[in-house]
Design a protein around this motif. Structure first.
Motif, PDB file in Angstrom:
ATOM      1  N   ILE A  39       0.845  -1.192   0.000  1.00 37.03           N
ATOM      2  CA  ILE A  39       0.000   0.000   0.000  1.00 37.03           C
ATOM      3  C   ILE A  39       0.884   1.246   0.000  1.00 37.03           C
ATOM      4  CG2 ILE A  39      -1.861   1.229   1.203  1.00 37.03           C
ATOM      5  CD1 ILE A  39      -2.692  -1.579   0.257  1.00 37.03           C
ATOM      6  N   LYS A  40       1.760   1.333   0.995  1.00 38.98           N
ATOM      7  CA  LYS A  40       2.705   2.448   1.067  1.00 38.98           C
ATOM      8  C   LYS A  40       4.057   1.924   1.516  1.00 38.98           C
ATOM      9  CE  LYS A  40      -0.539   6.133   2.217  1.00 38.98           C
ATOM     10  NZ  LYS A  40      -1.043   7.037   3.253  1.00 38.98           N
ATOM     11  N   SER A  41       5.087   2.688   1.226  1.00 38.57           N
ATOM     12  CA  SER A  41       6.402   2.249   1.674  1.00 38.57           C
ATOM     13  C   SER A  41       7.284   3.446   1.970  1.00 38.57           C
ATOM     14  CB  SER A  41       7.078   1.386   0.603  1.00 38.57           C
ATOM     15  OG  SER A  41       7.668   2.210  -0.394  1.00 38.57           O
ATOM     16  N   SER A  42       8.353   3.166   2.707  1.00 30.40           N
ATOM     17  CA  SER A  42       9.350   4.209   2.942  1.00 30.40           C
ATOM     18  C   SER A  42      10.672   3.815   2.297  1.00 30.40           C
ATOM     19  CB  SER A  42       9.561   4.399   4.451  1.00 30.40           C
ATOM     20  OG  SER A  42      10.103   3.217   5.008  1.00 30.40           O
ATOM     21  N   ASN A  43      10.635   2.786   1.500  1.00 29.91           N
ATOM     22  CA  ASN A  43      11.897   2.307   0.917  1.00 29.91           C
ATOM     23  C   ASN A  43      11.873   2.309  -0.612  1.00 29.91           C
ATOM     24  OD1 ASN A  43      10.300   0.161   0.270  1.00 29.91           O
ATOM     25  ND2 ASN A  43      11.360  -1.350   1.526  1.00 29.91           N
ATOM     26  N   GLY A  44      10.907   3.005  -1.177  1.00 29.59           N
ATOM     27  CA  GLY A  44      10.901   3.155  -2.624  1.00 29.59           C
ATOM     28  C   GLY A  44      10.132   2.083  -3.372  1.00 29.59           C
ATOM     29  N   VAL A  45       9.625   1.079  -2.655  1.00 26.10           N
ATOM     30  CA  VAL A  45       8.818   0.061  -3.325  1.00 26.10           C
ATOM     31  C   VAL A  45       7.462   0.685  -3.655  1.00 26.10           C
ATOM     32  CG1 VAL A  45       7.634  -2.153  -3.056  1.00 26.10           C
ATOM     33  CG2 VAL A  45       9.958  -1.882  -2.192  1.00 26.10           C
ATOM     34  N   GLY A  46       7.074   0.619  -4.921  1.00 31.98           N
ATOM     35  CA  GLY A  46       5.822   1.240  -5.347  1.00 31.98           C
ATOM     36  C   GLY A  46       4.614   0.411  -4.972  1.00 31.98           C
ATOM     37  N   ALA A  47       3.459   1.078  -4.887  1.00 29.16           N
ATOM     38  CA  ALA A  47       2.211   0.368  -4.629  1.00 29.16           C
ATOM     39  C   ALA A  47       1.968  -0.621  -5.764  1.00 29.16           C
ATOM     40  CB  ALA A  47       1.059   1.352  -4.524  1.00 29.16           C
ATOM     41  N   GLY A  48       1.517  -1.798  -5.401  1.00 30.23           N
ATOM     42  CA  GLY A  48       1.259  -2.814  -6.412  1.00 30.23           C
ATOM     43  C   GLY A  48       1.146  -4.175  -5.761  1.00 30.23           C
ATOM     44  N   VAL A  49       0.871  -5.166  -6.593  1.00 28.64           N
ATOM     45  CA  VAL A  49       0.802  -6.537  -6.102  1.00 28.64           C
ATOM     46  C   VAL A  49       2.075  -7.251  -6.533  1.00 28.64           C
ATOM     47  CG1 VAL A  49      -0.548  -8.655  -6.017  1.00 28.64           C
ATOM     48  CG2 VAL A  49      -1.701  -6.473  -6.428  1.00 28.64           C
ATOM     49  N   TYR A  50       2.730  -7.836  -5.565  1.00 26.63           N
ATOM     50  CA  TYR A  50       3.999  -8.510  -5.829  1.00 26.63           C
ATOM     51  C   TYR A  50       3.862 -10.000  -5.551  1.00 26.63           C
ATOM     52  CZ  TYR A  50       6.015  -3.845  -5.846  1.00 26.63           C
ATOM     53  OH  TYR A  50       6.299  -2.528  -6.151  1.00 26.63           O
ATOM     54  N   ARG A  51       4.351 -10.805  -6.480  1.00 30.35           N
ATOM     55  CA  ARG A  51       4.421 -12.242  -6.228  1.00 30.35           C
ATOM     56  C   ARG A  51       5.799 -12.523  -5.631  1.00 30.35           C
ATOM     57  NH1 ARG A  51       1.124 -15.624  -9.937  1.00 30.35           N
ATOM     58  NH2 ARG A  51      -0.289 -14.716  -8.406  1.00 30.35           N
ATOM     59  N   VAL A  52       5.794 -13.136  -4.466  1.00 26.58           N
ATOM     60  CA  VAL A  52       7.039 -13.318  -3.741  1.00 26.58           C
ATOM     61  C   VAL A  52       7.365 -14.793  -3.616  1.00 26.58           C
ATOM     62  CG1 VAL A  52       8.248 -12.846  -1.592  1.00 26.58           C
ATOM     63  CG2 VAL A  52       6.510 -11.248  -2.399  1.00 26.58           C
ATOM     64  N   SER A  53       8.541 -15.142  -4.081  1.00 25.50           N
ATOM     65  CA  SER A  53       9.040 -16.490  -3.841  1.00 25.50           C
ATOM     66  C   SER A  53       9.961 -16.432  -2.646  1.00 25.50           C
ATOM     67  CB  SER A  53       9.827 -16.994  -5.048  1.00 25.50           C
ATOM     68  OG  SER A  53       8.967 -17.091  -6.145  1.00 25.50           O
ATOM     69  N   THR A  54       9.709 -17.304  -1.690  1.00 23.39           N
ATOM     70  CA  THR A  54      10.571 -17.315  -0.514  1.00 23.39           C
ATOM     71  C   THR A  54      11.530 -18.492  -0.615  1.00 23.39           C
ATOM     72  OG1 THR A  54       9.098 -18.712   0.783  1.00 23.39           O
ATOM     73  CG2 THR A  54       8.699 -16.358   0.868  1.00 23.39           C
ATOM     74  N   SER A  55      12.728 -18.245  -0.169  1.00 26.22           N
ATOM     75  CA  SER A  55      13.734 -19.283  -0.278  1.00 26.22           C
ATOM     76  C   SER A  55      13.743 -20.189   0.946  1.00 26.22           C
ATOM     77  CB  SER A  55      15.107 -18.643  -0.425  1.00 26.22           C
ATOM     78  OG  SER A  55      15.369 -17.889   0.743  1.00 26.22           O
ATOM     79  N   GLY A  56      13.060 -19.748   1.985  1.00 24.69           N
ATOM     80  CA  GLY A  56      13.091 -20.526   3.215  1.00 24.69           C
ATOM     81  C   GLY A  56      14.205 -20.097   4.140  1.00 24.69           C
ATOM     82  N   ASN A  57      15.176 -19.370   3.634  1.00 20.40           N
ATOM     83  CA  ASN A  57      16.258 -18.907   4.517  1.00 20.40           C
ATOM     84  C   ASN A  57      16.209 -17.404   4.723  1.00 20.40           C
ATOM     85  OD1 ASN A  57      17.117 -17.924   2.149  1.00 20.40           O
ATOM     86  ND2 ASN A  57      19.052 -19.028   2.052  1.00 20.40           N
ATOM     87  N   GLY A  58      15.023 -16.830   4.518  1.00 16.82           N
ATOM     88  CA  GLY A  58      14.858 -15.418   4.810  1.00 16.82           C
ATOM     89  C   GLY A  58      14.981 -14.504   3.605  1.00 16.82           C
ATOM     90  N   LEU A  59      15.383 -15.051   2.483  1.00 14.95           N
ATOM     91  CA  LEU A  59      15.494 -14.219   1.292  1.00 14.95           C
ATOM     92  C   LEU A  59      14.199 -14.283   0.498  1.00 14.95           C
ATOM     93  CD1 LEU A  59      19.063 -15.200   0.076  1.00 14.95           C
ATOM     94  CD2 LEU A  59      18.386 -13.188   1.374  1.00 14.95           C
ATOM     95  N   VAL A  60      13.784 -13.140  -0.032  1.00 18.27           N
ATOM     96  CA  VAL A  60      12.572 -13.144  -0.829  1.00 18.27           C
ATOM     97  C   VAL A  60      12.849 -12.504  -2.193  1.00 18.27           C
ATOM     98  CG1 VAL A  60      11.158 -13.001   1.239  1.00 18.27           C
ATOM     99  CG2 VAL A  60      11.685 -10.922  -0.025  1.00 18.27           C
ATOM    100  N   TYR A  61      12.080 -12.947  -3.169  1.00 14.69           N
ATOM    101  CA  TYR A  61      12.266 -12.467  -4.533  1.00 14.69           C
ATOM    102  C   TYR A  61      10.949 -11.931  -5.075  1.00 14.69           C
ATOM    103  CZ  TYR A  61      16.446 -15.193  -3.771  1.00 14.69           C
ATOM    104  OH  TYR A  61      17.599 -15.697  -3.235  1.00 14.69           O
ATOM    105  N   PRO A  62      10.668 -10.653  -4.837  1.00 15.99           N
ATOM    106  CA  PRO A  62       9.392 -10.097  -5.277  1.00 15.99           C
ATOM    107  C   PRO A  62       9.383  -9.761  -6.779  1.00 15.99           C
ATOM    108  CG  PRO A  62      10.521  -8.655  -3.682  1.00 15.99           C
ATOM    109  CD  PRO A  62      11.500  -9.648  -4.165  1.00 15.99           C
TER     110      PRO A  62
END
Ligand SMILES: [Zn+2]
Length: 159
Positions: free
Chosen positions: A130-153
């Motif tokens: 919805i909102k961010s303070s880190n520059g990520v724009g509003a939108g729907v992101y598909r996130v793959s999680t690696s299981g070790n804390g890393l995510v790939y949006p």
């Protein structure tokens, strides 16, 4: 008889809201975004195997949590859609405010429970920023999680 899909009768706190038919996902995304903006709470929804999207009731949700009202049966996960059990194939929920570090690990502020949820759905979960303070724009992101804390949006829908 009270129509559950009738907007006048819709009670987001105590009932889910079903989106069906043409552009069900787009309409659900837009609803979730505007609702989340208004309440400042997370909203969570299930993608159903028939193409519909069921937004779960909001009761108990807050800025950082949302509830998924699942029914786990055998190895499958179902949503109780007004008394009808429908298989859930994926999940999407809003993050009202994202502040994660852009580099390199978790730009969408996924929580531990998000990782757990993703593990039920082939390590994949959708997040509506919805909102961010880190520059990520509003939108729907598909996130793959690696299981070790890393995510790939990956951005899959732009508002
Ligand atoms: Zn989350």
């Amino acid at each position: 008889m009270i129509g559950l899909l009738n907007h006048k009768q819709h009670d987001p706190n105590n009932r889910g809201l079903l989106f069906r038919g043409k552009n069900a996902r787009t309409r659900a995304y837009n609803y979730m975004r505007s609702r989340s903006l208004k309440t400042k709470y997370e909203l969570s929804a299930a993608y159903l195997e028939n193409g519909e999207v069921f937004v779960f009731k909001e009761k108990g949700n807050d800025f950082k949590t949302s509830h998924n009202h699942f029914v786990k049966k055998d190895v499958n996960i179902y949503a109780d859609v007004n008394g009808r059990l429908v298989r859930v194939t994926g999940l999407v929920h809003t993050h009202p405010f994202v502040h994660g570090n852009l580099t390199p690990d978790n730009p969408l502020s996924l929580s531990e429970s998000d990782f757990k949820l993703a593990s039920d759905f082939a390590q994949t979960i959708d997040i509506i920023v919805i909102k961010s303070s880190n520059g990520v724009g509003a939108g729907v992101y598909r996130v793959s999680t690696s299981g070790n804390g890393l995510v790939y949006p990956q951005l899959i829908f732009n508002f």
